[in-house]
Design an enzyme around this catalytic site. Structure first.
Site, PDB file in Angstrom:
ATOM      1  N   ASP A  40       0.985  -1.062   0.087  1.00  0.00           N
ATOM      2  CA  ASP A  40      -0.190   0.074  -0.098  1.00  0.00           C
ATOM      3  C   ASP A  40       0.865   1.207  -0.053  1.00  0.00           C
ATOM      4  O   ASP A  40       2.244   1.232   0.013  1.00  0.00           O
ATOM      5  CB  ASP A  40      -0.759  -0.056   1.129  1.00  0.00           C
ATOM      6  N   ASP A  70       3.302   1.465  -5.257  1.00  0.00           N
ATOM      7  CA  ASP A  70       2.279   2.295  -6.060  1.00  0.00           C
ATOM      8  C   ASP A  70       2.072   1.327  -7.073  1.00  0.00           C
ATOM      9  O   ASP A  70       2.755   1.133  -8.062  1.00  0.00           O
ATOM     10  CB  ASP A  70       3.088   3.651  -6.499  1.00  0.00           C
ATOM     11  N   VAL A  71       0.717   0.783  -7.305  1.00  0.00           N
ATOM     12  CA  VAL A  71       0.757  -0.259  -7.884  1.00  0.00           C
ATOM     13  C   VAL A  71       0.483   0.287  -9.361  1.00  0.00           C
ATOM     14  O   VAL A  71       0.208  -0.682 -10.332  1.00  0.00           O
ATOM     15  CB  VAL A  71      -0.603  -1.236  -7.627  1.00  0.00           C
ATOM     16  N   SER A 149     -16.136  -4.579  -9.246  1.00  0.00           N
ATOM     17  CA  SER A 149     -17.149  -3.760  -8.441  1.00  0.00           C
ATOM     18  C   SER A 149     -18.477  -3.889  -9.412  1.00  0.00           C
ATOM     19  O   SER A 149     -18.449  -4.212 -10.716  1.00  0.00           O
ATOM     20  CB  SER A 149     -16.956  -2.419  -8.774  1.00  0.00           C
ATOM     21  N   TYR A 162     -14.025   5.284 -12.952  1.00  0.00           N
ATOM     22  CA  TYR A 162     -14.208   4.304 -12.075  1.00  0.00           C
ATOM     23  C   TYR A 162     -14.774   3.034 -12.674  1.00  0.00           C
ATOM     24  O   TYR A 162     -14.355   1.726 -12.806  1.00  0.00           O
ATOM     25  CB  TYR A 162     -14.892   4.561 -10.700  1.00  0.00           C
ATOM     26  N   LYS A 166     -13.304  -0.535 -13.563  1.00  0.00           N
ATOM     27  CA  LYS A 166     -13.703  -1.940 -12.939  1.00  0.00           C
ATOM     28  C   LYS A 166     -14.089  -2.720 -14.057  1.00  0.00           C
ATOM     29  O   LYS A 166     -14.269  -4.065 -14.077  1.00  0.00           O
ATOM     30  CB  LYS A 166     -14.579  -1.671 -11.722  1.00  0.00           C
TER      31      LYS A 166
END
Length: 286
Positions: A40, A70-71, A149, A162, A166
């Site tokens: 994280d 930092d993905v 999601s 978003y 997703k």
């Protein structure tokens, strides 16, 4: 029963592991005896989360690793994979869970879109691509769980970046499972976690008390583990307001926009409000 990948001394890597669903998953898996790495941003948050996870782990702090990551950056995820391999020997369970939801609009700003897509979609792509080969090569039971999601399926108006991210996670995870099941001698499976309304720092919006309709992260993780044991690919979570039957009708209606040639997002179109209400009320009858 417990999924064979969730065995003592297996290794789990959880992105977004310092809070919310990620922290609940890390704590639960540590309690099962897995060695756990949480990734994280925010070293203080990570340190506090690592102590909480260690408190649940039979092996204590020695079985918990915390790696600032930092993905959205492939190089950072490559360092994460190498760090876990050096410390624990490899990865058996990968939960690509890191996400942000600051809100978005059209046209919006390039910076907002880049951040949301970078973490929520590229983070999952990077994690999948970088960890998968080593997980398959281990020849052990393995899991790749990507947090999607319902917004990536029914794409409600209001947060398009978003939704796009997703929806991409859903498509990626479906393709991943197809690849894994057609890879000779592969013992790794992919699963799409589709949470309901969960009270986390991502959804709190300034609230300090859990709304009655929301699940806790711990409830979500328990449901996830149950459905992993059952072999579900789509782990469609209810919450205290929305049962599975209602989710099913919403998803079917969304697909019906294409089949019936309705306007996009007709569920929110005033001309279709009554038809949608009747469709939900019919339930399994039509």
């Amino acid at each position: 029963m417990t999924h064979p990948a969730l065995a003592p001394d297996s290794v789990a890597v959880i992105t977004g592991g310092a809070s919310g669903i990620g922290l609940a998953a890390a704590t639960r898996l540590a309690g099962l005896g897995l060695r756990v790495c949480i990734a994280d941003l925010g070293e203080d948050r990570l340190a506090q989360a690592a102590e909480a996870v260690a408190a649940a782990a039979p092996g204590g702090r020695s079985s918990v690793l915390a790696v600032p990551t930092d993905v959205s950056q492939a190089e950072a995820v490559e360092r994460l994979e190498a760090t876990v391999r050096e410390r624990f020997g490899g990865t058996d369970v990968l939960m690509n869970n890191a996400g942000v939801q600051p809100g978005s609009a059209l046209p919006g700003t390039a910076e907002a879109w880049a951040r949301i897509i970078g973490v929520n979609l590229w983070g999952v792509i990077h994690g999948t691509r970088i960890f998968m080969p080593g997980m398959v090569a281990r020849g052990r039971p393995g899991l790749i769980i990507n947090t999607g999601s319902k917004q990536g399926i029914t794409t409600p108006p209001g947060d398009p970046a978003y939704n796009v991210a997703k929806a991409g996670v859903k498509a990626l995870t479906e393709a991943l499972q197809h690849t894994l099941r057609n890879t000779p001698d592969c013992r790794v499976n992919a699963h799409l976690l589709i949470p309901g309304f969960v009270f986390t720092p991502l959804t709190a919006n300034g609230r300090t008390e859990k709304p009655a309709g929301a699940w806790t992260p711990e409830q979500t993780v328990e449901f996830m583990l149950e459905r992993l044991d059952a072999g579900d690919f789509y782990i469609l979570c209810p919450d205290n307001d929305v049962p599975r039957a209602l989710d099913e009708r919403r998803i079917l209606w969304a697909a019906g926009d294409i089949v019936e040639n309705r306007p996009p997002l007709s569920r929110w179109h005033p001309d279709y409000a009554e038809a949608f209400r009747a469709f939900v009320e019919r339930g399994g009858d039509g």
